[in-house]
Design a protein around this motif. Structure first.
Motif, PDB file in Angstrom:
ATOM      1  N   ALA A 293       0.833  -1.211   0.000  1.00  0.00           N
ATOM      2  CA  ALA A 293       0.000   0.000   0.000  1.00  0.00           C
ATOM      3  C   ALA A 293       0.863   1.255   0.000  1.00  0.00           C
ATOM      4  O   ALA A 293       0.545   2.247  -0.683  1.00  0.00           O
ATOM      5  CB  ALA A 293      -0.939  -0.006   1.199  1.00  0.00           C
ATOM      6  N   LYS A 297       0.816   4.016  -2.819  1.00  0.00           N
ATOM      7  CA  LYS A 297       0.468   5.398  -2.443  1.00  0.00           C
ATOM      8  C   LYS A 297       1.430   6.388  -3.088  1.00  0.00           C
ATOM      9  O   LYS A 297       1.025   7.415  -3.636  1.00  0.00           O
ATOM     10  CB  LYS A 297       0.486   5.531  -0.920  1.00  0.00           C
ATOM     11  CG  LYS A 297      -0.066   6.860  -0.398  1.00  0.00           C
ATOM     12  CD  LYS A 297      -0.184   6.826   1.113  1.00  0.00           C
ATOM     13  CE  LYS A 297      -0.794   8.121   1.641  1.00  0.00           C
ATOM     14  NZ  LYS A 297      -2.222   8.274   1.239  1.00  0.00           N
ATOM     15  N   ILE A 324      -6.455   3.468  -1.367  1.00  0.00           N
ATOM     16  CA  ILE A 324      -5.042   3.773  -1.149  1.00  0.00           C
ATOM     17  C   ILE A 324      -4.878   5.201  -0.641  1.00  0.00           C
ATOM     18  O   ILE A 324      -4.139   5.476   0.315  1.00  0.00           O
ATOM     19  CB  ILE A 324      -4.231   3.567  -2.441  1.00  0.00           C
ATOM     20  CG1 ILE A 324      -4.057   2.073  -2.735  1.00  0.00           C
ATOM     21  CG2 ILE A 324      -2.856   4.242  -2.346  1.00  0.00           C
ATOM     22  CD1 ILE A 324      -3.133   1.336  -1.797  1.00  0.00           C
TER      23      ILE A 324
END
Length: 752
Positions: A293, A297, A324
């Motif tokens: 993640a 991101k 996200i």
């Protein structure tokens, strides 16, 4: 990053390259211990080569142009172990009761040698006693006829050939059930479920040539050095041409730090290996979702996406992007245990790369939300269009040498995965259509008494499963317990009145049937099919092949069916391959003609062609249930237990007591823990402790007599050996989508 810079020097570790002289010395040690002869050396010479014998250890790919020695350290150990001169026959069992044998350790049980005769358990003497094949088949067949088929389980370990596996699943369905769990249920079933849901194909998309073209590889929870060392050859070649490697693993596994090719005189003489990982990040167990993640991101913030690919091929992208962007860096860092800057560094490498491969092992799959972890890795690859192009893809590295192939030819508890209508047409019967038992459900049935019969095609099921203290007593209560095996193991000594021990050939041995010597086939991790021909004399003249044993039991169990020709199939395995081709014509066209093709023949993968066989018709981006794959944070006084295999081990088979690549040896009853956590828990180096389950289910679980060993691990994580600490893994702790046990994230407490 290098091992020397990042490794805690106050804890044990291996300071030399994987491979090299250490690997060579280990093979020679095992060869000397088992007093191997020229026949074993010839088998190793032919191992994993066209027309030769396919290794019974890992499922890594076999190249079309093999190296001089196309076997690794653990592959050599497996072959030496198979071809041992030690024998475990009727005289052995006359000397030892099963009560006594249950006190032996796993290594010593298997070290007794190759099983030589069919045996039945005699409760009066508490011993296995010799029987004949005819008596065994007749009695087993009668017992199966007396049982409700739905109360029986046919388990497969993952080493049996495609031919054996096809006959086994056919026998189960002719008998009347789909209770066909295999070792995939305990390792990569998470893969089968998650990849089927996200890309429409249940297996990885890579082929061997992809590793010649990628410029970034991301490794998650995979111990290449011990579990698939031949993979180190293409990794080394990739690194030398400039490919970057990033590894995520709670444990610093030496195989992804440095490698010395034992077949390179220059490297062996110079003593210099090849650094492997450019970045090695020791994340917390179950922290893979959060780590990925964080990478995603930064990619969103940077705008480093393949928008054209996403628009044409992906579904669910907007919802994934929103999820996200809603994640905070504080949450990502806390859950993964990794600094933001490290994840941004990886994201920058990903953004620059043109071709990315995601590689993973059971460290990614064996969690409560392991399926979400696999889904997140798919998400990351899809963001850059890194599935369905040369040099890209997702690559789960499988364990047992044919565990993927068994699923391919029908060993599956899910009827929707099997062409049942074709089986009905070919063999004139109505196959059962209900969903069968997974491994977890089979064990639950043994505990509550609804499972009455168990047939095991290889393996050590009773030792490999979770919650051992609860499950071991259940074996004695079975009406029928049939173990098809090559060596004695822990499961065999958990016998009750209906237990049978049936010895079979190993893959390296000559399998001669009525039509002559037989070849068998298996599928590797990269979906290629290989033929294997054994040439060594059988360990005993009383051994039968696995197909012959299955056919013998089936004939004694089932009513005659003119379309089911067990004798013809055993006489010529080519006829079984004809049946596989008729059942799966798109994947096995010209099976008999292609099975000796160098490098194997590729059975295809729809996702590799960007044919997304999902509900939406596109690749699915998925949203995980949480940032952590653990299914909840451990209690403040609890640790997350990661179970490990040693360097001298393959699955439950323990070849010896060295864990060289981790700098450990001797005692397997140890607990690895960081010095920081040792201080927090008030522990001393070498202190004897017990581990107890911290699962909130009211069931006591405990393993005693463990020694504390300081080790370089993330905070809150401890590690110990599998299967010794399997009793601490609750049967109810499994991946929510696949029911794969969570061997990599069991909550435990330490008692001094």
């Amino acid at each position: 990053m290098t091992q020397e810079r990042d490794q805690d020097p106050t804890t044990p570790y291996y300071d030399r390259p994987t491979g090299g002289w250490g690997s060579l010395k280990s093979v020679l040690k095992h060869a000397a211990k088992d007093r191997i002869g020229l026949g074993t050396l010839d088998t190793l010479r032919r191992q994993n080569k066209p027309g030769g014998h396919m290794c019974t250890s890992c499922a890594w790919a076999k190249p079309p142009s093999p190296h001089l020695a196309e076997f690794c350290e653990n592959g050599a150990k497996a072959t030496i172990w198979d071809l041992t001169r030690s024998r475990c026959g009727p005289d052995f069992f006359a000397r030892h009761t099963l009560t006594e044998l249950r006190t032996w350790c796993d290594h010593d049980l298997e070290a007794a040698g190759r099983l030589t005769h069919p045996m039945r358990y005699d409760p009066a003497s508490d011993r296995y006693v010799r029987t004949t094949w005819g008596q065994a088949f007749t009695a087993i067949g009668q017992a199966l006829r007396d049982l409700d088929p739905k109360s029986t389980v046919f388990y497969a370990s993952g080493r049996a050939s495609l031919e054996t596996s096809y006959l086994y699943q056919l026998f189960a369905r002719l008998y009347g059930h789909n209770n066909l769990p295999d070792s995939s249920n305990m390792c990569h079933e998470t893969t089968s479920v998650a990849l089927k849901r996200t890309i429409g194909a249940p297996v990885g998309t890579c082929v061997l040539d992809d590793f010649d073209h990628c410029d970034l590889m991301l490794f998650f929870g995979q111990n290449t050095g011990s579990n698939s060392p031949r993979f180190l050859h293409p990794i080394q070649q990739a690194v030398r041409r400039g490919c970057k490697i990033v590894t995520f693993n709670p444990v610093r596994e030496r195989g992804l730090v440095e490698f010395m090719n034992p077949q390179s005189p220059t490297e062996m003489l110079s003593g210099r290996g090849t650094p492997v990982s450019d970045i090695y990040l020791q994340l917390r167990p179950g922290g893979d979702i959060a780590a990925i993640a964080g990478i995603c991101k930064h990619l969103f913030d940077k705008g480093a996406l393949d928008r054209d690919f996403i628009a044409k091929h992906c579904h669910g992208f907007d919802a994934f992007e929103a999820w996200i962007r809603a994640q905070t860096w504080d949450g990502i860092e806390a859950t993964s245990g990794l600094p933001r800057q490290d994840l941004i560094e990886v994201a920058e490498l990903y953004a620059k790369a043109k071709r990315v491969i995601g590689v993973y092992g059971m460290g990614l799959t064996q969690h409560v939300h392991g399926g979400d972890s696999v889904g997140m890795l798919v998400n990351l690859l899809l963001m850059g269009g890194n599935i369905g192009r040369e040099g890209t893809g997702i690559c789960p590295v499988r364990g047992h040498s044919n565990v993927q192939g068994q699923r391919t030819v029908g060993i599956a508890e899910k009827p929707e995965l099997v062409p049942l209508d074709k089986l009905a047409d070919l063999f004139g019967f109505d196959p059962p259509r209900d969903t069968g038992m997974t491994t977890v459900e089979a064990v639950e049935g043994m505990i509550d008494g609804t499972v009455r019969g168990f047939i095991s095609l290889g393996g050590n099921f009773g030792r490999a499963i979770p919650d051992l203290a609860r499950t071991e007593p259940a074996w004695a209560g079975l009406d029928l317990n049939v173990q098809i095996a090559t060596r004695l193991n822990r499961t065999h000594v958990l016998a009750g009145p209906g237990a049978w021990l049936l010895p079979c050939l190993v893959r390296a041995e000559r399998d001669k049937q009525k039509s002559g010597p037989q070849m068998v086939t298996m599928e590797d991790s990269l979906s290629h099919i290989h033929g294997s021909m054994g040439r060594r004399p059988p360990a005993s003249r009383y051994l039968l092949s696995e197909p012959a044993i299955i056919a013998g039991i089936a004939k004694a169990t089932l009513p005659p069916n003119p379309q089911v020709k067990w004798d013809d199939w055993v006489a010529d395995y080519g006829r079984i391959r004809d049946l596989i081709e008729a059942t799966y014509p798109d994947q096995f066209a010209d099976f008999n003609a292609r099975m000796t093709q160098p490098g194997g023949f590729y059975r295809g993968n729809s996702a590799r062609e960007r044919d997304w066989q999902t509900e939406s018709g596109k690749a699915e981006l998925t949203i995980p249930a949480s940032l952590s794959a653990l299914g909840g944070d451990p209690a403040p006084d609890a640790f997350t237990l990661v179970t490990l295999r040693s360097n001298d081990q393959f699955n439950t088979t323990v070849y010896g007591f060295s864990d060289r690549l981790r700098g450990l040896s001797g005692d397997r009853m140890i607990v690895l823990i960081s010095r920081e956590d040792m201080a927090r828990a008030g522990l001393a180096d070498g202190q004897r402790i017990a581990l107890v389950s911290a699962a909130d289910d009211g069931i006591p679980r405990r393993v005693e007599g463990l020694s504390v060993v300081p080790y370089d691990l993330p905070r809150g994580c401890i590690a110990a050996y599998y299967p010794e600490t399997n009793p601490l893994v609750p049967l109810s702790l499994y991946d929510q989508a696949s029911k794969t046990p969570a061997y990599k994230s069991a909550p435990v407490r330490i008692e001094t």
